[in-house]
Design a protein around this motif. Structure first.
Motif: not given
Length: 103
Positions: A58-66
């Motif tokens: 899994x990858x945790x990232x900024x919501x706006x980016x994905x």
């Protein structure tokens, strides 16, 4: 989903700390880079005499980016290609989790 005004999410996603650069490609879209924290926990389950080994990358990232990603879109991390199992799972803090499966 916007991030809380009091938090700078980029502070958590510095490449010199825990974050890595991944390439996401929406179906029919253009590839782009996103920063995120990659995790691939290993699971071992035993039911009676049967064992099942699995990982759950899994990858945790900024919501706006994905926010525009959907199931079956492509994510490349350190040369390994993954497909999204579902759309981004937003956690309400400005982050999203991408559940991945190796191609």
């Amino acid at each position: 989903m916007p991030s809380p005004a009091w938090d700078n999410l980029d502070a958590f996603l510095q490449a010199d700390d825990f974050a890595i650069e991944a390439t996401v490609t929406p179906q029919g879209g253009v590839a782009r880079g996103v920063s995120g924290i990659f995790d691939e926990p290993y699971l071992n389950t035993q039911i009676g005499e049967y064992e099942a080994d699995a990982s759950q990358p899994r990858l945790n990232c900024k919501a706006v980016d994905v926010a525009d990603l959907r199931a079956k879109d492509t994510v490349e991390i350190e040369g390994q290609v993954y497909h999204l199992l579902t759309g981004p799972q937003f956690d309400g803090t400005g982050f999203a989790v991408l559940s991945l499966a190796k191609v």
